[in-house]
Motif scaffolding. Structure first.
Motif, PDB file in Angstrom:
ATOM      1  N   LEU A  41      52.982  58.644  24.611  1.00 25.27           N
ATOM      2  CA  LEU A  41      51.707  59.325  23.962  1.00 25.27           C
ATOM      3  C   LEU A  41      51.464  60.471  24.607  1.00 25.27           C
ATOM      4  N   THR A  42      51.720  60.803  25.668  1.00 22.63           N
ATOM      5  CA  THR A  42      51.488  62.180  26.215  1.00 22.63           C
ATOM      6  C   THR A  42      52.112  63.400  25.764  1.00 22.63           C
ATOM      7  N   THR A  43      53.182  63.144  24.959  1.00 19.07           N
ATOM      8  CA  THR A  43      54.129  64.071  24.435  1.00 19.07           C
ATOM      9  C   THR A  43      53.706  64.481  22.675  1.00 19.07           C
ATOM     10  N   LEU A  44      52.727  63.589  22.370  1.00 18.10           N
ATOM     11  CA  LEU A  44      52.555  63.786  20.916  1.00 18.10           C
ATOM     12  C   LEU A  44      51.484  64.661  20.686  1.00 18.10           C
ATOM     13  N   ASP A  45      51.391  65.424  19.524  1.00 14.89           N
ATOM     14  CA  ASP A  45      50.050  66.330  19.021  1.00 14.89           C
ATOM     15  C   ASP A  45      49.192  65.142  18.750  1.00 14.89           C
ATOM     16  N   ASP A  46      48.038  65.540  18.242  1.00  9.98           N
ATOM     17  CA  ASP A  46      46.654  64.575  17.884  1.00  9.98           C
ATOM     18  C   ASP A  46      47.187  63.841  16.812  1.00  9.98           C
ATOM     19  N   ASN A  47      47.713  64.327  15.719  1.00 16.99           N
ATOM     20  CA  ASN A  47      48.339  63.769  14.436  1.00 16.99           C
ATOM     21  C   ASN A  47      49.239  62.789  14.513  1.00 16.99           C
ATOM     22  N   GLN A  48      50.241  63.046  15.441  1.00 18.94           N
ATOM     23  CA  GLN A  48      51.375  62.043  15.930  1.00 18.94           C
ATOM     24  C   GLN A  48      50.766  60.626  16.577  1.00 18.94           C
ATOM     25  N   LEU A  49      49.770  61.131  17.471  1.00 20.48           N
ATOM     26  CA  LEU A  49      49.083  60.035  18.408  1.00 20.48           C
ATOM     27  C   LEU A  49      48.160  59.247  17.631  1.00 20.48           C
ATOM     28  N   ILE A  50      47.538  59.706  16.492  1.00 22.84           N
ATOM     29  CA  ILE A  50      46.505  58.850  15.554  1.00 22.84           C
ATOM     30  C   ILE A  50      47.481  57.856  14.696  1.00 22.84           C
ATOM     31  N   GLU A  52      50.471  56.931  15.786  1.00 19.24           N
ATOM     32  CA  GLU A  52      51.065  55.843  16.426  1.00 19.24           C
ATOM     33  C   GLU A  52      49.955  54.413  16.897  1.00 19.24           C
ATOM     34  N   LEU A  53      48.899  55.127  16.916  1.00 16.32           N
ATOM     35  CA  LEU A  53      47.533  54.036  17.284  1.00 16.32           C
ATOM     36  C   LEU A  53      47.146  53.548  15.912  1.00 16.32           C
ATOM     37  N   SER A  54      46.829  54.084  15.004  1.00 14.14           N
ATOM     38  CA  SER A  54      46.075  53.541  13.699  1.00 14.14           C
ATOM     39  C   SER A  54      47.241  52.774  12.828  1.00 14.14           C
ATOM     40  N   GLY A  55      48.488  53.385  12.919  1.00 10.53           N
ATOM     41  CA  GLY A  55      49.352  52.880  12.168  1.00 10.53           C
ATOM     42  C   GLY A  55      49.850  51.473  12.430  1.00 10.53           C
ATOM     43  N   SER A  56      50.014  51.419  13.946  1.00 12.27           N
ATOM     44  CA  SER A  56      50.357  50.156  14.660  1.00 12.27           C
ATOM     45  C   SER A  56      49.096  49.025  14.461  1.00 12.27           C
ATOM     46  N   ARG A  57      48.145  49.596  14.494  1.00 10.64           N
ATOM     47  CA  ARG A  57      46.750  48.583  14.334  1.00 10.64           C
ATOM     48  C   ARG A  57      46.808  47.987  13.029  1.00 10.64           C
ATOM     49  N   GLN A  58      46.817  48.906  12.105  1.00 13.35           N
ATOM     50  CA  GLN A  58      46.935  48.472  10.615  1.00 13.35           C
ATOM     51  C   GLN A  58      48.045  47.739  10.269  1.00 13.35           C
ATOM     52  N   THR A  59      49.191  47.926  10.614  1.00 12.64           N
ATOM     53  CA  THR A  59      50.340  47.064  10.366  1.00 12.64           C
ATOM     54  C   THR A  59      50.344  45.667  11.068  1.00 12.64           C
ATOM     55  N   SER A  68      42.861  43.962  18.552  1.00  7.66           N
ATOM     56  CA  SER A  68      41.988  44.972  19.493  1.00  7.66           C
ATOM     57  C   SER A  68      42.484  45.520  20.982  1.00  7.66           C
ATOM     58  N   ASP A  69      43.693  45.117  21.339  1.00  6.57           N
ATOM     59  CA  ASP A  69      44.155  45.374  22.674  1.00  6.57           C
ATOM     60  C   ASP A  69      45.489  46.375  22.296  1.00  6.57           C
ATOM     61  N   LEU A  82      43.763  58.153  26.421  1.00  5.80           N
ATOM     62  CA  LEU A  82      42.782  57.296  26.629  1.00  5.80           C
ATOM     63  C   LEU A  82      41.551  57.369  25.840  1.00  5.80           C
ATOM     64  N   GLN A  83      40.955  58.691  25.487  1.00  2.00           N
ATOM     65  CA  GLN A  83      39.802  58.796  24.408  1.00  2.00           C
ATOM     66  C   GLN A  83      40.261  58.461  23.189  1.00  2.00           C
ATOM     67  N   VAL A  84      41.449  58.837  22.742  1.00  2.00           N
ATOM     68  CA  VAL A  84      41.754  58.254  21.305  1.00  2.00           C
ATOM     69  C   VAL A  84      41.975  56.982  21.282  1.00  2.00           C
ATOM     70  N   ILE A  85      42.742  56.480  22.366  1.00  2.00           N
ATOM     71  CA  ILE A  85      42.988  54.713  22.324  1.00  2.00           C
ATOM     72  C   ILE A  85      41.724  54.178  22.151  1.00  2.00           C
ATOM     73  N   GLY A  86      40.473  54.618  22.771  1.00  2.00           N
ATOM     74  CA  GLY A  86      39.148  54.003  22.533  1.00  2.00           C
ATOM     75  C   GLY A  86      38.617  54.095  21.271  1.00  2.00           C
ATOM     76  N   GLN A  87      39.152  54.921  20.430  1.00  2.00           N
ATOM     77  CA  GLN A  87      38.607  54.981  19.217  1.00  2.00           C
ATOM     78  C   GLN A  87      39.263  53.928  18.135  1.00  2.00           C
ATOM     79  N   TYR A  88      40.277  53.237  18.882  1.00  2.00           N
ATOM     80  CA  TYR A  88      41.184  52.267  17.959  1.00  2.00           C
ATOM     81  C   TYR A  88      41.130  50.748  18.591  1.00  2.00           C
ATOM     82  N   TYR A  89      41.011  50.959  19.869  1.00  2.00           N
ATOM     83  CA  TYR A  89      41.284  49.585  20.754  1.00  2.00           C
ATOM     84  C   TYR A  89      40.031  49.256  21.632  1.00  2.00           C
ATOM     85  N   ARG A  90      39.854  48.048  22.160  1.00  2.00           N
ATOM     86  CA  ARG A  90      38.791  47.678  23.067  1.00  2.00           C
ATOM     87  C   ARG A  90      39.331  48.059  24.608  1.00  2.00           C
TER      88      ARG A  90
END
Length: 172
Positions: A41-50, A52-59, A68-69, A82-90
């Motif tokens: 995740l530390t190598t991704l731009d914001d669109n890719q990061l989102i 990876e996080l939102s796509g996985s959660r949705q699927t 939620s984890d 971590l800030q972006v992760i906190g937008q999608y997961y507890r």
């Protein structure tokens, strides 16, 4: 246990299938997210990061209910991720610790608890039963808890592989 699933692997026979994961869930184990493609995740731009996080959660949510984890691939995260992760997961569990660490460095305690950085020991083939006993003693002494991360339980002999016998001894 919590099984962190890479959501982009369902068609890969080397990974668990949806029915296999459902059987784990039906046995009262939690399903968590581990991204779509297991990207650092530390190598991704914001669109890719989102994605990876939102796509996985949705699927995963479509197949297994609310997710939620999360745990970051390779234990790689930073303040921004971590800030972006906190937008999608507890919660976000790290997996960066090594079995040579001792005491409070690997024990989660209430006064220092950060749900977006849950401390975890990545158990590997060099982790001894004595290592785990020391950490459990520290957890008990400080009224905390120890989180263990197992990547592979088999006879493969790879770095993050633990034999079934060692796994059984460590868990008991």
């Amino acid at each position: 246990t919590t099984q962190y699933i890479i959501s982009g692997t369902f068609s890969n026979y080397l990974y668990m299938s949806i029915p296999q994961i459902k059987s784990i869930q039906e046995a009262d184990h939690e399903i968590g997210s581990h991204t779509v493609l297991h990207s650092d995740l530390t190598t991704l731009d914001d669109n890719q990061l989102i994605q990876e996080l939102s796509g996985s959660r949705q699927t995963l949510s479509a197949h297994f209910g609310a997710i939620s984890d999360f745990t970051s691939p390779y234990g790689a995260y930073n303040i921004h991720t971590l800030q972006v992760i906190g937008q999608y997961y507890r919660s976000q569990k790290n997996a960066e610790a090594d079995s040579a660490a001792t005491g409070l460095s690997l024990v989660n305690v209430a006064k220092e608890f950060d749900p977006l950085n849950i401390k975890s020991l990545s158990v590997n083939k060099t982790t001894t039963l004595n290592d785990i006993k020391k950490l459990l003693a520290s957890a008990q002494q400080h009224n905390g808890w120890l989180v263990l991360t197992y990547h592979q339980v088999d006879y493969g002999g790879k770095t993050y592989s633990v034999t079934p016998e060692d796994f059984a001894a460590q868990i008991s």
